[in-house]
Design a protein around this motif. Structure first.
Motif, short mmCIF file in Angstrom:
data_model
loop_
_atom_site.label_atom_id
_atom_site.label_comp_id
_atom_site.label_asym_id
_atom_site.label_seq_id
_atom_site.Cartn_x
_atom_site.Cartn_y
_atom_site.Cartn_z
N SER A 214 35.93 45.86 33.87
CA SER A 214 35.87 44.48 34.85
C SER A 214 34.32 44.41 34.95
O SER A 214 33.46 45.44 34.60
CB SER A 214 36.34 44.88 36.27
N GLY A 215 34.00 43.08 35.47
CA GLY A 215 32.55 42.90 35.60
C GLY A 215 31.83 44.18 36.57
O GLY A 215 30.92 44.47 36.55
N THR A 216 32.79 44.34 37.69
CA THR A 216 32.27 44.95 38.90
C THR A 216 31.92 46.33 38.13
O THR A 216 30.80 47.00 38.48
CB THR A 216 33.39 45.25 39.91
N TYR A 242 25.83 37.70 44.12
CA TYR A 242 27.31 38.31 43.71
C TYR A 242 26.98 39.07 42.79
O TYR A 242 26.80 38.47 41.64
CB TYR A 242 28.41 37.51 43.88
N HIS A 243 27.60 40.45 42.67
CA HIS A 243 27.83 41.30 41.51
C HIS A 243 28.97 42.00 41.42
O HIS A 243 28.88 43.12 40.96
CB HIS A 243 26.53 42.26 41.45
N GLY A 244 29.97 41.49 42.07
CA GLY A 244 31.21 42.09 42.17
C GLY A 244 31.25 43.02 43.49
O GLY A 244 30.44 42.86 44.32
N ASN A 288 21.56 37.66 39.04
CA ASN A 288 22.57 36.96 38.70
C ASN A 288 21.95 35.60 38.66
O ASN A 288 21.64 34.95 39.32
CB ASN A 288 23.73 37.03 39.84
N ASP A 340 22.79 40.09 35.17
CA ASP A 340 24.25 40.30 35.16
C ASP A 340 24.92 38.96 34.93
O ASP A 340 24.87 37.96 35.50
CB ASP A 340 24.64 40.47 36.75
N VAL A 342 27.83 38.58 33.81
CA VAL A 342 29.40 38.22 34.08
C VAL A 342 29.83 37.11 34.06
O VAL A 342 30.67 36.58 33.63
CB VAL A 342 29.83 39.32 35.11
N PHE A 343 29.22 36.23 35.04
CA PHE A 343 29.71 34.75 35.32
C PHE A 343 29.22 33.84 34.41
O PHE A 343 29.75 32.97 33.90
CB PHE A 343 29.38 34.57 36.59
N LYS A 368 34.30 38.48 32.22
CA LYS A 368 35.07 37.61 32.29
C LYS A 368 35.68 36.85 30.87
O LYS A 368 36.38 37.43 30.36
CB LYS A 368 34.43 36.29 33.11
C1 LIG Z 1 27.78 37.93 38.41
C2 LIG Z 1 29.07 38.51 38.67
N1 LIG Z 1 28.93 40.11 38.56
C3 LIG Z 1 30.06 40.74 38.54
C4 LIG Z 1 31.23 40.20 38.76
C5 LIG Z 1 32.53 40.99 38.89
O1 LIG Z 1 33.49 40.83 38.06
P1 LIG Z 1 34.85 41.35 38.04
O2 LIG Z 1 35.44 40.26 39.07
O3 LIG Z 1 35.39 41.04 36.89
O4 LIG Z 1 34.89 42.75 38.82
C6 LIG Z 1 31.39 38.92 39.32
C7 LIG Z 1 32.66 38.19 39.45
O5 LIG Z 1 32.84 37.16 39.89
C8 LIG Z 1 30.36 37.94 39.05
O6 LIG Z 1 30.30 36.75 39.18
#
Ligand SMILES: Cc1ncc(COP(=O)(O)O)c(C=O)c1O
Length: 558
Positions: A214-216, A242-244, A288, A340, A342-343, A368
């Protein structure tokens, strides 16, 4: 003589101790100056204050006139509310029924169901405007619920859906076929992971890659690596980002434990740069890039939309300048700069946020969409930072494993994603991407303004946030009018509309028509009635008074 020497030594020690405490105090002061003034900038205080917010809600009468609206306006609102309620019950019957059943036992649904609107209004909304959490199918830019209603999908599947649902159906299906012979065997790799790694290296411009679930998890691993290699303890995250949901990156509300080794600092701030330049305990800075749309503010949701102060505005030049300066300080101080993505990765430019802003990071996290529709987290980084052990100290390792890491089906869907992503047809999508989406946002804003509606959108490429231009307590109602118009939103309501890039101008124009129609219906039902004396400040003050009164009442009861 000896006495004099001892006394001198004491004075010396005292002076050193004093100087040290002054220095520590000075450093602490600098740290506080680098915090954002908002409550989100003070994680510890936010958690403490959250514990004091009492629950109370409005009865049926107050629900419609909590802003002091006259009786005729309240009656208009009431009629609109119950008309909408009847429409929901009739049109979404099966979907609502299924959701109610599932909510009994799915805790996540209970949470999202409770946090769609400010809590004062929650009871009435949940009783009369229940929302469905079920869908049966998707195609093009549409999704269909259990009752057969078709909606334009503005949820973007939390950001996974960059190229349209059909694209991901293809990546999953074709990917599954390619690894069928191996099946879900874990531990050993399927050979297509080699091509994935090569392609991700090309896209990120970095040396090595690791796969997570997962992103987290990807963020956890990136931070752990930074701490391991720098031998420093603290991570810096920016206010609101937000970073998870890992504790260290969520030090404020939402995490029952304080995060002792996280500094939450203000973004786009000289004081922050000074702290980075002068402290010696900072291992990494997490960015982010989505925050460019609302620096220093948390990802918006309608559940906190009690007035109209929500503001978003993307200034690419200013944010680029900030990232460049951040990069320079991190390089100067050997602080690991982590993007980060992820998004926003794969959303803004073929090379992600690094390319979009022209700034290179030391570590990048993806997630994602890169999983081709399946769960994923990826860390890419410089070779020296990705290494998890030391040649000269065999017991000093940076452990990171995971049962499902590099699952063959995920790797295969990813492979299909990356192959298609790197074709000229998909790369062409990014030409003029911002111009296309800025133009669409502008067109919608012009229409809203021409109709005299107190609503505008702000956008970063195809990510939209809805903002409100005149003080009101009822902006959160718009999400219910939008759904009635066949627009699907995620549980954060109008705080975020995520368009997939397969939206054509024609699709967007239909969404815009419906958006305007929804806002007009809401205005006609009186929700945006406005007392000229009402400002966002007076709304906030009134709510604060309500809270204090309820707090006092509840402490008297106990
Ligand atoms: C920038 C960012 N990092 C990390 C995450 C966490 O990812 P995950 O929901 O796959 O754990 C998210 C989720 O929205 C995100 O937007």
């Amino acid at each position: 003589m000896q006495w004099a020497t001892t006394t001198l030594a004491f004075y010396g020690l005292g002076a050193t101790a004093l100087a040290t405490s002054m220095l520590t105090l000075g450093r602490r002061l600098e740290l506080s100056q680098a915090k954002h003034r908002s409550i989100a900038g003070h994680a510890r205080m936010a958690r403490r204050l959250a514990g004091f917010v009492p629950f109370y809600d409005y009865d049926e009468g107050r629900f419609f006139d909590s802003d002091g609206a006259p009786a005729d306006v309240a009656a208009l609102r009431r009629a609109g509310f119950f008309r909408l309620s009847e429409l929901y019950q009739a049109r979404f019957a099966e979907t609502i029924h299924c959701t109610a059943e599932a909510a009994e036992t799915i805790s996540d649904l209970q949470f999202t169901g409770a946090y769609r609107v400010p809590f004062q209004y929650r009871r009435m909304v949940r009783a009369h405007l229940p929302l469905g959490a079920f869908l049966q199918s998707s195609d093009g830019v549409m999704v269909t619920d259990l009752d057969g209603n078709r909606f334009y999908d503005l949820t973007g599947s939390y950001g996974v859906n960059v190229f349209g649902c059909d694209f991901y159906k293809g990546t999953i299906e074709r990917g599954a076929a390619r690894v069928h012979a191996l099946g879900p065997v874990l531990g050993a790799y399927h050979p297509l992971i080699i091509e994935n790694t090569k392609r991700i290296r090309e896209i990120s411009g970095l040396d090595e890659v690791s796969f997570h679930m997962s992103g987290t998890e990807a963020v956890m691993q990136a931070v752990r690596l930074a701490r391991y290699h720098t031998r420093r303890s603290h991570l810096v995250r920016f206010c609101g980002a937000y970073h998870g949901w890992w504790g260290d990156v969520q030090p404020g509300i939402g995490n029952p434990q304080p995060a002792h080794e996280t500094y939450t600092l203000a973004e786009m701030s000289e004081e922050t740069l000074h702290v980075l330049r002068t402290r010696r305990d900072i291992a990494c800075v997490l960015v982010n890039p989505e925050q460019g749309l609302h620096p220093n503010a948390p990802a918006p949701t309608d559940s906190s939309l009690l007035d109209s102060t929500r503001s978003s505005h993307f200034d690419k030049a200013a944010y680029t300048d900030w990232l460049k300066r951040l990069r320079a300080v991190c390089s100067e101080r050997d602080i690991v700069l982590i993007f980060d993505e992820v998004f926003v990765g794969f959303r803004l430019a073929p090379g992600g946020a690094q390319e979009y802003f022209g700034v290179r990071a030391d570590l990048v996290t993806y997630g994602k969409t890169i999983g081709g529709g399946l769960p994923i987290g990826v860390v890419c980084g410089r070779k020296d930072l990705m290494k998890r052990f030391r040649d000269d100290r065999p017991a000093d390792i940076c452990f990171a494993r995971g049962t499902f890491n590099a699952h063959p089906y995920v790797m295969a869907a990813m492979n299909e994603f990356l192959r298609q992503f790197q074709t000229p047809e998909l790369q062409a999508l990014y030409h003029n991407l911002d111009a296309v989406w800025d133009g669409r946002a502008r067109r919608l804003n012009r229409r809203l303004a021409d109709e005299g509606l107190p609503v505008q959108v702000a956008n970063m490429s195809a990510l939209f946030v809805v903002c409100y231009t005149q003080p009101s307590r009822y902006n959160w109602m718009l999400q219910y009018y939008l759904r009635a118009q066949g627009l699907a939103l995620s549980w954060v309501g109008t705080a975020r509309m995520i368009f997939s890039l397969n939206y054509t101008d024609a699709d967007f124009d239909i969404v815009a028509d419906r958006f305007v129609a929804a806002a007009k219906a809401m205005a006609e039902d009186g929700w945006w009635w406005h007392d000229p004396a009402m400002t966002n400040k007076t709304i906030k003050r009134a709510i604060m008074k309500e809270m204090i009164a309820h707090r006092l009442l509840s402490s008297r009861k106990h």
